[in-house]
Design a protein around this motif. Structure first.
Motif, PDB file in Angstrom:
ATOM      1  N   GLU A  88       0.849  -1.107  -0.001  1.00  0.00           N
ATOM      2  CA  GLU A  88      -0.154   0.356  -0.009  1.00  0.00           C
ATOM      3  C   GLU A  88       0.422   0.907   0.066  1.00  0.00           C
ATOM      4  OE1 GLU A  88      -3.279   1.203  -0.215  1.00  0.00           O
ATOM      5  OE2 GLU A  88      -3.235  -0.377  -0.706  1.00  0.00           O
ATOM      6  N   LEU A 291      -8.829  -9.238   7.280  1.00  0.00           N
ATOM      7  CA  LEU A 291      -8.012  -8.644   6.008  1.00  0.00           C
ATOM      8  C   LEU A 291      -8.340  -9.420   4.622  1.00  0.00           C
ATOM      9  CD1 LEU A 291      -5.175  -7.918   6.241  1.00  0.00           C
ATOM     10  CD2 LEU A 291      -4.604 -10.437   5.808  1.00  0.00           C
ATOM     11  N   THR A 296      -8.768  -4.532   3.686  1.00  0.00           N
ATOM     12  CA  THR A 296      -7.405  -3.647   2.990  1.00  0.00           C
ATOM     13  C   THR A 296      -8.381  -3.491   1.823  1.00  0.00           C
ATOM     14  OG1 THR A 296      -8.320  -6.184   2.430  1.00  0.00           O
ATOM     15  CG2 THR A 296      -6.048  -6.078   2.814  1.00  0.00           C
ATOM     16  N   SER A 324      -7.000  -8.229  13.496  1.00  0.00           N
ATOM     17  CA  SER A 324      -6.987  -8.738  12.049  1.00  0.00           C
ATOM     18  C   SER A 324      -7.463  -9.797  12.124  1.00  0.00           C
ATOM     19  CB  SER A 324      -5.887  -8.099  11.310  1.00  0.00           C
ATOM     20  OG  SER A 324      -5.234  -9.145  10.281  1.00  0.00           O
ATOM     21  N   TYR A 331      -0.251  -4.532   3.063  1.00  0.00           N
ATOM     22  CA  TYR A 331      -0.942  -4.351   1.877  1.00  0.00           C
ATOM     23  C   TYR A 331      -2.692  -3.889   2.277  1.00  0.00           C
ATOM     24  CZ  TYR A 331      -2.635  -9.093   2.469  1.00  0.00           C
ATOM     25  OH  TYR A 331      -2.266 -10.425   2.540  1.00  0.00           O
ATOM     26  N   VAL A 332      -2.155  -3.112   3.798  1.00  0.00           N
ATOM     27  CA  VAL A 332      -2.988  -2.879   5.079  1.00  0.00           C
ATOM     28  C   VAL A 332      -3.154  -1.286   4.414  1.00  0.00           C
ATOM     29  CG1 VAL A 332      -4.896  -1.824   6.674  1.00  0.00           C
ATOM     30  CG2 VAL A 332      -3.587  -4.689   6.350  1.00  0.00           C
ATOM     31  N   THR A 531      -5.801 -11.135  -1.363  1.00  0.00           N
ATOM     32  CA  THR A 531      -7.006 -10.273  -2.135  1.00  0.00           C
ATOM     33  C   THR A 531      -5.921  -8.956  -2.804  1.00  0.00           C
ATOM     34  OG1 THR A 531      -7.809 -10.373   0.338  1.00  0.00           O
ATOM     35  CG2 THR A 531      -9.088  -8.744  -1.594  1.00  0.00           C
ATOM     36  N   THR A 532      -5.095  -8.738  -2.413  1.00  0.00           N
ATOM     37  CA  THR A 532      -4.432  -7.741  -3.291  1.00  0.00           C
ATOM     38  C   THR A 532      -3.702  -8.463  -4.799  1.00  0.00           C
ATOM     39  OG1 THR A 532      -2.544  -8.224  -2.047  1.00  0.00           O
ATOM     40  CG2 THR A 532      -3.648  -6.163  -2.103  1.00  0.00           C
TER      41      THR A 532
END
Ligand code: B1M
Length: 591
Positions: A88, A291, A296, A324, A331-332, A531-532
């Motif tokens: 992020e 998470l 995210t 979390s 990536y949070v 997720t990312t």
């Protein structure tokens, strides 16, 4: 919101004992480097910088790893490198992890020749420094105890799974060696007065259940946890177990091992309200802030609303800490991490009197697990069960004899495959979906089937051969190194009669496009667990379009965080929840 509470490890211990402290403590055990730096607005380099972070962010503790036996950051010679993991923070980092297929200790010879780290070389200076310098009220949480994970990382996941079924003594010897080193380290470090708790981060499960049969955990792994648990209880220090995934089957074992708490209760694997109802009086629950989605992909208000809801439902009576559902990864977004901390402080004061719906956010939902309860009845005229038994027991001579018998009866080799072997692996796949068998059995069965097919290779390519169903190019998308699930999908596809071209992990869009040009597959299959990295699936579809190849192939996507809605949104042709489902989907797409 300005935090006025002072650090107080007694607060943390009260929550661990399922009592109400003055407020709900924060419970995260790991924060990646970048979010720490973003939070502090400066570089974090020294031990003191780390302590400053935990203190300033309002935790009652600092966490620190023992530093011994940490092959998650893979030992030399057994790494997979993942370039370009998204963060992020406007950049990309590269990470290295243990190689899944084959680790360093794959045989007795290698095990006996390996020089294990000696407990006497262990540097205790960090703990001496904590003893002297931790801010008032704070304690240290020792991260140690990983035995199961360390064992599979030393052996490679596939070798480990295989060994459990085929060479249990070797797997047991490696687990025991690791257990002994972890235990000795544990004893040394817990002599320090700074240690207030021990958190054991040993992932034993994935979204739909345990990774291996609980009998192995009970025989080889849990006894070590229990030894540590006894010492913790005697010394009055906390003992926390962390495992991702659905651990329902062994929750009672955790209590028996002496753990005070369980973390992180992944929302897409376990329902925290149900967990609280069943075990909440004996185990403190730490985690569950999603998470996969909220932390995210959500906004700070979504995070605030989710924290509100958890504190409202799980906080009353004590025995809950906010964290979390894994850790605070890089990536949070920093503003979401801040919202998590602030909301815990804002809503967590005891007694908790929060009204339903008091803070509204867009709750992001992840795939909830889908377990089938029935198995398909298959009647093909062949003795399918003979193949099921032979594959599950990895009995190649038995599988070959069964196939030979069917051929001798006049059934064409191709028909034996489609009416005998494929239905057998379908039944085994359903047993896996139902939780009746575990990953090792599924992998071994898929491999046994593949070996049977190999044995009859020549007859299968001649007259009466089974038709190849098509070619599938498969890979885990760029930035993502998770491949245990992807490998299982590849094995099942092969077993079901597809030609599979496996591109490996962290596969770039360009590599997928190149493979479509060269291999001319009917299907491109992409897996993602983070997720990312899911956005790489979209990027690959776009790249296929740009190269004029999209109409030539079907694209399927899968992996724990991928939903049918996401698949539709990015223009994929389908999504499957698990490996048997992926094979079914591929068949449907080509029908
Ligand atoms: Co990581 N990890 N991990 N991890 N890890 C997860 C995935 C996580 C869900 C844990 C959690 O939240 N509590 C989380 C991701 C959250 C998210 O973003 N949604 C996570 C995280 C955060 C991370 C790191 C970022 C941790 C960190 O550094 N702070 C890091 C990232 C590394 C990277 O990829 N860049 C990381 C690292 C690792 C290890 C290296 C330690 C190890 C991976 C080893 C390896 O694969 N070689 C690991 C593991 C083991 C896990 C868990 C515990 C287990 C994953 C697994 O192997 N499952 C996992 C927790 C969980 O899943 N709940 C977790 C067994 C496998 C059979 O299941 O892969 O789900 P799965 O595959 C299933 C289905 O999903 C499906 O079929 C399979 C079963 O039939 N499927 C498909 C898979 N691909 C498919 C494709 C299809 C169709 C179906 O069509 C194409």
């Amino acid at each position: 919101m300005k935090r006025e509470l002072k650090p107080d490890f007694e607060r943390y211990m009260k929550a661990l004992h399922c009592e109400e402290p003055d407020c709900v403590p924060q419970g995260d055990w790991h924060v990646d480097h970048r979010p720490k730096e973003a939070f502090m607005g400066r570089k974090i380099t020294t031990l003191q910088d780390h302590v400053d972070f935990w203190h300033t962010a309002g935790y009652d503790y600092v966490t620190s790893s023992s530093g011994i036996l940490e092959p998650v950051r893979a030992p030399e010679g057994m790494t997979t490198k993942g370039e370009a993991v998204h963060t992020e923070y406007g950049d990309k980092v590269s990470r290295e992890w243990a190689n899944t297929h084959e680790g360093m200790l794959t045989s007795w010879e290698k095990f006996e020749a390996y020089t294990w780290p000696s407990i006497d070389d262990f540097d205790l200076s960090k703990w001496d420094a904590f003893d002297l310098n931790l801010p008032k009220g704070m304690k240290a949480i020792l991260l140690l105890g990983k035995i199961y994970t360390t064992a599979w990382m030393y052996m490679g996941a596939e070798t480990f799974f295989n060994a459990l079924e085929q060479d249990e003594e070797l797997a047991a010897a490696i687990i025991n060696k690791i257990g002994e080193i972890q235990y000795q380290t544990f004893l040394r470090v817990t002599e320090h007065s700074c240690v207030g708790a021990v958190l054991n981060p040993d992932d034993i499960a994935f979204n739909t259940g345990l990774l291996v049969h609980p009998k192995y955990l009970r025989k080889y792994v849990f006894p070590w946890y229990k030894k540590m648990g006894q010492v913790c209880r005697e010394k009055g220090i906390g003992f926390i177990f962390h495992s991702d995934g659905d651990c329902t089957e062994v929750m009672e074992d955790f209590i028996d091992c002496g753990f005070h708490a369980f973390n992180p209760i992944q929302p897409n694997a376990m329902d925290i309200v149900e967990v609280k109802r069943r075990w909440g009086k004996k185990l403190c629950l730490i985690g569950n802030i999603n998470l996969d989605s909220t932390l995210t992909l959500g906004t700070p208000n979504d995070v605030r609303a989710e924290v509100y809801e958890r504190i409202r439902t799980i906080g009353p009576g004590g025995g809950y800490m906010v964290s979390s559902s894994n850790s605070i990864t890089d990536y949070v977004p920093p503003e979401n991490m801040k919202a998590l901390i602030d909301a815990t402080y804002e809503f967590g004061k005891y007694p908790i009197q929060l009204e339903e719906g008091g803070v509204k956010g867009k709750f992001w939902t992840s795939t909830t697990k889908v377990r089938k309860t029935e198995t398909t009845k298959i009647e093909t005229g062949l003795d399918v069960n003979a193949y099921v038994d032979a594959f599950l027991s990895n009995d190649l001579p038995k599988a070959i004899a069964a196939m030979q018998r069917d051929i001798d009866r006049g059934v064409s080799p191709g028909a034996v495959v489609s009416d005998g072997l494929i239905p057998a692996i379908t039944i085994i796949g359903e047993q896996f979906q139902n939780g009746q068998i575990y990953i090792p059995e599924m992998m071994i069965a898929a491999r046994a089937m593949s070996a049977t097919l190999d044995h009859f290779k020549e007859r299968l390519t001649g007259k009466g051969a089974a038709k190849k169903l098509g070619t599938v190019v498969i890979g885990t998308v760029q930035g993502d190194l998770h491949d245990i699930g992807k490998n299982l999908v590849a094995m099942i596809l092969k077993g079901q009669g597809f030609q599979v071209e496996d591109l490996g992990v962290s596969v770039s869009t360009a590599k997928f496009v190149q493979a479509v040009k060269e291999k001319k597959p009917e299907i491109v299959a992409m897996s993602a667990l983070l997720t990312t990295t899911m956005i790489e699936m979209k990027a690959t579809i776009e790249a296929l379009k740009a190269a004029g190849l999209r109409d030539r192939v079907k694209v399927i996507v899968g992996g724990a965080p991928v939903t049918p809605a996401f698949a539709a949104q990015i223009g994929a042709d389908g999504n499957a929840y698990d490996a048997p489902g992926a094979a079914k989907l591929c068949k449907e797409l080509l029908a």
